[in-house]
Design an enzyme around this catalytic site. Sequence first.
Site, PDB file in Angstrom:
ATOM      1  N   ARG A   6      -2.823  -2.058  -3.221  1.00 20.20           N
ATOM      2  CA  ARG A   6      -3.990  -1.226  -2.975  1.00 20.20           C
ATOM      3  C   ARG A   6      -3.913  -0.039  -3.942  1.00 20.20           C
ATOM      4  O   ARG A   6      -2.907   0.665  -3.997  1.00 20.20           O
ATOM      5  CB  ARG A   6      -3.983  -0.703  -1.540  1.00 20.20           C
ATOM      6  CG  ARG A   6      -5.161   0.173  -1.306  1.00 20.20           C
ATOM      7  CD  ARG A   6      -4.958   1.147  -0.203  1.00 20.20           C
ATOM      8  NE  ARG A   6      -6.081   2.059  -0.210  1.00 20.20           N
ATOM      9  CZ  ARG A   6      -5.985   3.330   0.096  1.00 20.20           C
ATOM     10  NH1 ARG A   6      -4.829   3.847   0.430  1.00 20.20           N
ATOM     11  NH2 ARG A   6      -7.044   4.092   0.065  1.00 20.20           N
ATOM     12  N   HIS A  26     -17.537   3.344   7.561  1.00 22.05           N
ATOM     13  CA  HIS A  26     -16.076   3.350   7.725  1.00 22.05           C
ATOM     14  C   HIS A  26     -15.718   4.738   8.239  1.00 22.05           C
ATOM     15  O   HIS A  26     -15.689   5.712   7.486  1.00 22.05           O
ATOM     16  CB  HIS A  26     -15.407   3.059   6.375  1.00 22.05           C
ATOM     17  CG  HIS A  26     -13.910   3.072   6.436  1.00 22.05           C
ATOM     18  ND1 HIS A  26     -13.136   1.936   6.331  1.00 22.05           N
ATOM     19  CD2 HIS A  26     -13.039   4.096   6.616  1.00 22.05           C
ATOM     20  CE1 HIS A  26     -11.866   2.263   6.441  1.00 22.05           C
ATOM     21  NE2 HIS A  26     -11.774   3.562   6.608  1.00 22.05           N
ATOM     22  N   LEU A  27     -15.469   4.825   9.558  1.00 23.25           N
ATOM     23  CA  LEU A  27     -15.217   6.130  10.174  1.00 23.25           C
ATOM     24  C   LEU A  27     -13.785   6.179  10.708  1.00 23.25           C
ATOM     25  O   LEU A  27     -13.499   5.666  11.790  1.00 23.25           O
ATOM     26  CB  LEU A  27     -16.219   6.379  11.323  1.00 23.25           C
ATOM     27  CG  LEU A  27     -17.714   6.177  10.992  1.00 23.25           C
ATOM     28  CD1 LEU A  27     -18.570   6.394  12.237  1.00 23.25           C
ATOM     29  CD2 LEU A  27     -18.161   7.105   9.877  1.00 23.25           C
ATOM     30  N   ARG A  68     -11.166  16.845   6.327  1.00 20.37           N
ATOM     31  CA  ARG A  68     -11.926  17.129   5.099  1.00 20.37           C
ATOM     32  C   ARG A  68     -13.342  17.583   5.449  1.00 20.37           C
ATOM     33  O   ARG A  68     -13.966  17.023   6.353  1.00 20.37           O
ATOM     34  CB  ARG A  68     -11.998  15.883   4.224  1.00 20.37           C
ATOM     35  CG  ARG A  68     -10.673  15.538   3.586  1.00 20.37           C
ATOM     36  CD  ARG A  68     -10.771  14.245   2.800  1.00 20.37           C
ATOM     37  NE  ARG A  68      -9.701  13.357   3.195  1.00 20.37           N
ATOM     38  CZ  ARG A  68      -9.706  12.039   3.012  1.00 20.37           C
ATOM     39  NH1 ARG A  68     -10.731  11.450   2.435  1.00 20.37           N
ATOM     40  NH2 ARG A  68      -8.689  11.312   3.412  1.00 20.37           N
ATOM     41  N   HIS A  72     -12.776   3.510  -0.184  1.00 19.54           N
ATOM     42  CA  HIS A  72     -12.809   2.545   0.934  1.00 19.54           C
ATOM     43  C   HIS A  72     -13.555   1.272   0.542  1.00 19.54           C
ATOM     44  O   HIS A  72     -14.082   0.555   1.397  1.00 19.54           O
ATOM     45  CB  HIS A  72     -13.532   3.120   2.178  1.00 19.54           C
ATOM     46  CG  HIS A  72     -12.865   4.300   2.808  1.00 19.54           C
ATOM     47  ND1 HIS A  72     -13.576   5.388   3.256  1.00 19.54           N
ATOM     48  CD2 HIS A  72     -11.574   4.542   3.088  1.00 19.54           C
ATOM     49  CE1 HIS A  72     -12.746   6.279   3.780  1.00 19.54           C
ATOM     50  NE2 HIS A  72     -11.522   5.776   3.687  1.00 19.54           N
ATOM     51  N   GLY A  80     -10.259   9.466   7.247  1.00 15.74           N
ATOM     52  CA  GLY A  80     -11.199   9.665   6.136  1.00 15.74           C
ATOM     53  C   GLY A  80     -12.390   8.763   6.431  1.00 15.74           C
ATOM     54  O   GLY A  80     -12.197   7.671   6.950  1.00 15.74           O
ATOM     55  N   ASN A  90       0.851  -1.179   0.000  1.00 17.65           N
ATOM     56  CA  ASN A  90       0.000   0.000   0.000  1.00 17.65           C
ATOM     57  C   ASN A  90       0.894   1.239   0.000  1.00 17.65           C
ATOM     58  O   ASN A  90       1.490   1.573   1.018  1.00 17.65           O
ATOM     59  CB  ASN A  90      -0.903  -0.042   1.252  1.00 17.65           C
ATOM     60  CG  ASN A  90      -1.867   1.116   1.314  1.00 17.65           C
ATOM     61  OD1 ASN A  90      -1.796   2.050   0.524  1.00 17.65           O
ATOM     62  ND2 ASN A  90      -2.776   1.053   2.268  1.00 17.65           N
ATOM     63  N   GLU A 118      -8.352  -4.455   5.754  1.00 17.58           N
ATOM     64  CA  GLU A 118      -8.171  -4.154   4.335  1.00 17.58           C
ATOM     65  C   GLU A 118      -7.044  -4.976   3.711  1.00 17.58           C
ATOM     66  O   GLU A 118      -7.179  -5.477   2.597  1.00 17.58           O
ATOM     67  CB  GLU A 118      -7.922  -2.651   4.147  1.00 17.58           C
ATOM     68  CG  GLU A 118      -9.204  -1.847   4.330  1.00 17.58           C
ATOM     69  CD  GLU A 118      -8.978  -0.356   4.451  1.00 17.58           C
ATOM     70  OE1 GLU A 118      -8.451   0.076   5.494  1.00 17.58           O
ATOM     71  OE2 GLU A 118      -9.335   0.376   3.524  1.00 17.58           O
TER      72      GLU A 118
HETATM   73  P1  ADP Z   1      -7.078   6.113   8.600  1.00 18.93           P
HETATM   74  O1  ADP Z   1      -8.355   6.658   8.024  1.00 18.93           O
HETATM   75  O2  ADP Z   1      -5.932   7.058   8.503  1.00 18.93           O
HETATM   76  O3  ADP Z   1      -6.780   4.686   8.207  1.00 18.93           O
HETATM   77  P2  ADP Z   1      -8.008   5.081  11.163  1.00 18.93           P
HETATM   78  O4  ADP Z   1      -9.097   4.276  10.575  1.00 18.93           O
HETATM   79  O5  ADP Z   1      -6.943   4.366  11.914  1.00 18.93           O
HETATM   80  O6  ADP Z   1      -7.317   6.073  10.161  1.00 18.93           O
HETATM   81  O7  ADP Z   1      -8.666   6.155  12.130  1.00 18.93           O
HETATM   82  C1  ADP Z   1      -7.871   7.096  12.768  1.00 18.93           C
HETATM   83  C2  ADP Z   1      -8.730   8.045  13.546  1.00 18.93           C
HETATM   84  O8  ADP Z   1      -9.555   7.315  14.472  1.00 18.93           O
HETATM   85  C3  ADP Z   1      -7.922   8.982  14.418  1.00 18.93           C
HETATM   86  O9  ADP Z   1      -7.572  10.153  13.747  1.00 18.93           O
HETATM   87  C4  ADP Z   1      -8.876   9.287  15.556  1.00 18.93           C
HETATM   88  O10 ADP Z   1      -9.610  10.444  15.213  1.00 18.93           O
HETATM   89  C5  ADP Z   1      -9.829   8.130  15.578  1.00 18.93           C
HETATM   90  N1  ADP Z   1      -9.717   7.329  16.813  1.00 18.93           N
HETATM   91  C6  ADP Z   1      -8.853   6.335  17.075  1.00 18.93           C
HETATM   92  N2  ADP Z   1      -9.072   5.860  18.322  1.00 18.93           N
HETATM   93  C7  ADP Z   1     -10.107   6.555  18.835  1.00 18.93           C
HETATM   94  C8  ADP Z   1     -10.810   6.555  20.067  1.00 18.93           C
HETATM   95  N3  ADP Z   1     -10.498   5.722  21.048  1.00 18.93           N
HETATM   96  N4  ADP Z   1     -11.817   7.439  20.222  1.00 18.93           N
HETATM   97  C9  ADP Z   1     -12.149   8.307  19.247  1.00 18.93           C
HETATM   98  N5  ADP Z   1     -11.522   8.350  18.066  1.00 18.93           N
HETATM   99  C10 ADP Z   1     -10.523   7.508  17.858  1.00 18.93           C
END
Ligand code: ADP
Length: 396
Positions: free
Chosen positions: A87, A202-203, A235, A174, A206, A7, A379
């Site tokens: 990816r 997917h939160l 974003r 995603h 991004g 990736n 992923e």
């Molecule tokens: P990416 O989209 O870069 O792959 P991830 O899916 O790992 O990122 O998500 C990262 C985001 O998840 C961080 O920026 C943070 O905002 C959020 N996050 C991670 N752990 C927690 C938590 N315990 N509580 C709230 N938000 C969290």
Amino acid sequence: MLILVINCGSSSLKYTLFKHEQEIASGLVERIGTETAVYTRQVRGKKQSALTMSVPNHERAIRLMMEYLGRDNLVRRPEDIEAVGHRVAHGGPNFTDSALVDERVRNNQIARDLAPLHQVNYDGIEAALKLLPQQPQVAVFDTAFHQTMPAKAYTYALPYRFFTELKIRKYGFHGTSHKYVSLRAAQLLKKTARRINVITLHLGNGSSLAAIQKGKCIDTSMGLTPLAGVVMGTRSGDIDPAIVTYLMEKEGLSAAEVENLLNKKSGILGVSGISNDLREVIKQAGKGNARAKLCLQVLAYSIQKYIGAYHAILGGVDALVFTAGIGEKSPMVRKLICDGLQGLGVKLDVGKNRKTIAQEKAIHAAGSKIKILVIPTREEYMIAQETRRIIHKAKK
Ligand code: ADP
């Protein structure tokens, strides 16, 4: 035999080595293009190790990865690798499935034009072809899973020639994650994917949602680019498009400056003024910071509206599936979102929700019309599965 998943990000290389279903090694080269790139690697069952060195480009990073996979006795000869899965963020309009890397993939100019920031995925393919010329390579596109969307979902109401000439339409991203968690949701519900409707959330940094009807994506929140949809780390997500020209005029911003503002300075960071990392914002909200509180409300509200819309177009929903950083690890945000959805028959089990962090679990209360699942996304695993599927298909 081994499957290597690669990736390439703009200044990073992430890889995972799979033996059958098992992840046996992984690594990350960050700050590529500098004298102080950091290479972190992990071999299963061993301690993580990190090195700092000069890594001028992605080709060098891939060489480094191969060198250490050799040193760690995981890959003695290139032939040990059955295939390489890449990816690829943007596949453009011509790829509805993962594909064996051939001239069609390598010369996918439309996708390169549409996503200049993700050209690096294609650079990674070229570098891997150079270093592993005998190994089959597979491109797994983030956009492919969304290619089942009907024209009414992917068409923007712009003059039609922009679609025919420039291929401006909704693509969605995603896809690998949405596909994985939707298939896994079906397994957990003991149904085939073709028999259920799910909304996948997917939160992460991004974020995107997908409306998946009987295993097929019928709509998703990201668009031509990953800027559209719900509020994200930096974003903006959906905004009135007139804001773009208004800002250009009022603040004298160039196109590139507005793009930068919407991609890098907006979203959770922009509204809260604190951070793009939701953990920081939650902490400050807990201390009474008004902007942090507002930010959480704006975020949850933007997600709730998509769930409502997708509930309507799906004609019934079996499950909401939370995944990625925020979806997997923030009971607080899951609760904020679900608390607004009682009208749809969504009932969260508060205790189960609180205890579920980064694990696969159902968190709905008894009697909830819609199940609520937390499923950590995989992923890399999905890319390995896709890679295997495509090379076996090609051998037939
Ligand atoms: P990416 O989209 O870069 O792959 P991830 O899916 O790992 O990122 O998500 C990262 C985001 O998840 C961080 O920026 C943070 O905002 C959020 N996050 C991670 N752990 C927690 C938590 N315990 N509580 C709230 N938000 C969290």
